[in-house]
Design a protein around this motif. Structure first.
Motif, PDB file in Angstrom:
ATOM      1  N   THR A 225       0.837  -1.195   0.000  1.00 19.61           N
ATOM      2  CA  THR A 225       0.000   0.000   0.000  1.00 19.61           C
ATOM      3  C   THR A 225       0.877   1.251   0.000  1.00 19.61           C
ATOM      4  N   ASP A 226       0.248   2.381  -0.246  1.00 18.52           N
ATOM      5  CA  ASP A 226       0.976   3.640  -0.364  1.00 18.52           C
ATOM      6  C   ASP A 226       1.643   4.088   0.931  1.00 18.52           C
ATOM      7  N   GLY A 227       1.276   3.488   2.049  1.00 16.12           N
ATOM      8  CA  GLY A 227       1.938   3.837   3.312  1.00 16.12           C
ATOM      9  C   GLY A 227       3.435   3.600   3.272  1.00 16.12           C
ATOM     10  N   LEU A 228       3.874   2.607   2.493  1.00 22.05           N
ATOM     11  CA  LEU A 228       5.317   2.365   2.353  1.00 22.05           C
ATOM     12  C   LEU A 228       5.989   3.515   1.603  1.00 22.05           C
ATOM     13  N   LEU A 229       5.409   3.887   0.471  1.00 18.48           N
ATOM     14  CA  LEU A 229       5.984   4.948  -0.361  1.00 18.48           C
ATOM     15  C   LEU A 229       5.988   6.302   0.332  1.00 18.48           C
ATOM     16  N   GLU A 230       4.951   6.556   1.107  1.00 20.69           N
ATOM     17  CA  GLU A 230       4.754   7.885   1.682  1.00 20.69           C
ATOM     18  C   GLU A 230       5.349   8.047   3.077  1.00 20.69           C
ATOM     19  N   SER A 231       6.087   7.048   3.536  1.00 20.44           N
ATOM     20  CA  SER A 231       6.760   7.174   4.830  1.00 20.44           C
ATOM     21  C   SER A 231       7.753   8.334   4.769  1.00 20.44           C
ATOM     22  N   LYS A 232       7.821   9.097   5.857  1.00 29.36           N
ATOM     23  CA  LYS A 232       8.670  10.287   5.887  1.00 29.36           C
ATOM     24  C   LYS A 232       9.738  10.172   6.964  1.00 29.36           C
ATOM     25  N   ASN A 233      10.864  10.852   6.685  1.00 28.28           N
ATOM     26  CA  ASN A 233      11.900  10.970   7.705  1.00 28.28           C
ATOM     27  C   ASN A 233      11.680  12.282   8.473  1.00 28.28           C
ATOM     28  N   HIS A 234      12.581  12.616   9.398  1.00 28.32           N
ATOM     29  CA  HIS A 234      12.413  13.817  10.228  1.00 28.32           C
ATOM     30  C   HIS A 234      12.493  15.112   9.418  1.00 28.32           C
ATOM     31  N   GLN A 235      13.102  15.066   8.247  1.00 29.75           N
ATOM     32  CA  GLN A 235      13.168  16.252   7.402  1.00 29.75           C
ATOM     33  C   GLN A 235      11.916  16.419   6.546  1.00 29.75           C
ATOM     34  N   GLY A 236      10.976  15.481   6.651  1.00 29.01           N
ATOM     35  CA  GLY A 236       9.741  15.550   5.871  1.00 29.01           C
ATOM     36  C   GLY A 236       9.863  14.956   4.480  1.00 29.01           C
TER      37      GLY A 236
ATOM     38  N   GLU B 212      13.469   6.985  10.718  1.00 32.48           N
ATOM     39  CA  GLU B 212      14.147   7.293  11.977  1.00 32.48           C
ATOM     40  C   GLU B 212      13.224   7.064  13.177  1.00 32.48           C
ATOM     41  N   GLY B 213      12.434   5.984  13.090  1.00 37.62           N
ATOM     42  CA  GLY B 213      11.545   5.628  14.179  1.00 37.62           C
ATOM     43  C   GLY B 213      10.268   6.437  14.249  1.00 37.62           C
ATOM     44  N   ARG B 214      10.082   7.315  13.298  1.00 34.94           N
ATOM     45  CA  ARG B 214       8.889   8.168  13.273  1.00 34.94           C
ATOM     46  C   ARG B 214       7.647   7.334  12.968  1.00 34.94           C
ATOM     47  N   THR B 215       6.553   7.626  13.622  1.00 33.07           N
ATOM     48  CA  THR B 215       5.298   6.918  13.395  1.00 33.07           C
ATOM     49  C   THR B 215       4.795   7.216  11.989  1.00 33.07           C
ATOM     50  N   VAL B 216       4.384   6.173  11.291  1.00 31.44           N
ATOM     51  CA  VAL B 216       3.870   6.349   9.930  1.00 31.44           C
ATOM     52  C   VAL B 216       2.473   6.958   9.992  1.00 31.44           C
TER      53      VAL B 216
END
Length: 181
Positions: free
Chosen positions: A122-133, A169-173
């Motif tokens: 699903t798109d949740g994989l593609l749209e995961s972000k790091n701390h820089q956005g 970086e451990g950020r919640t998706v």
């Protein structure tokens, strides 16, 4: 609603595009502005009897192959890691389900061979972000997929999710994540 429609339509209709188009009509009639994306495919396996000299000279080339017939309704394309060829993304074209009554959903087919690996996500994989956005994106995700080419299914899933966690970086998706290999 969608789950019951899936079950009923799969029993009644035989092709991915027909099933998705019927599901769309049911969703438009029974939901108020809600929509879903969907990808539906049918794996058919068969044996190819090939006695060519090429096969005799290269016995590692399998005679086993199948046909994957598929259609998409606004969903991301699966990624196929080919055992003896370059990896590919499947061609997809189709509208969201539940928005408009008359939608066009095209159907495609691709051969697959012994050792090929399909990755559905699903798109949740593609749209995961790091701390820089910054989002992970297709290029990075496909590189992660290719890096686990020789892993077994469960190990490949674990590797992909670990790489996603590392990137974010451990950020919640922010979106759901589904991964099927």
């Amino acid at each position: 609603m969608a789950k019951i429609s899936w079950q009923n339509n799969i029993e009644q209709f035989k092709t991915p595009s027909a099933i998705l188009q019927r599901l769309n009509l049911q969703m438009v009639e029974n939901t108020a502005g809600n929509f879903i994306t969907a990808f539906l495919g049918i794996f058919e396996s068969r044996i190819r009897h090939n006695t060519s000299m090429d096969l005799k000279m290269n016995p590692e080339k399998s005679q086993w192959r199948g046909l994957f017939t598929y259609a998409s309704a606004g969903h991301f394309s699966p990624y196929i890691i080919r055992k003896n060829m370059d990896s590919i993304t499947l061609k997809v074209k189709g509208s969201l389900i539940g928005v408009f009554q008359n939608i066009r959903i095209e159907e495609y087919a691709v051969d697959y061979y012994q050792g090929d690996r399909f990755i559905f996500f699903t798109d949740g994989l593609l749209e995961s972000k790091n701390h820089q956005g910054e989002i992970l994106g297709e290029e990075r995700l496909y590189q992660i997929f290719d890096n686990c080419k020789n892993f077994e299914g469960k190990s490949a899933c674990e590797y992909i999710l670990e790489e996603l966690w590392s990137f974010s970086e451990g950020r919640t998706v922010e979106d759901d994540i589904t991964l099927l290999i």
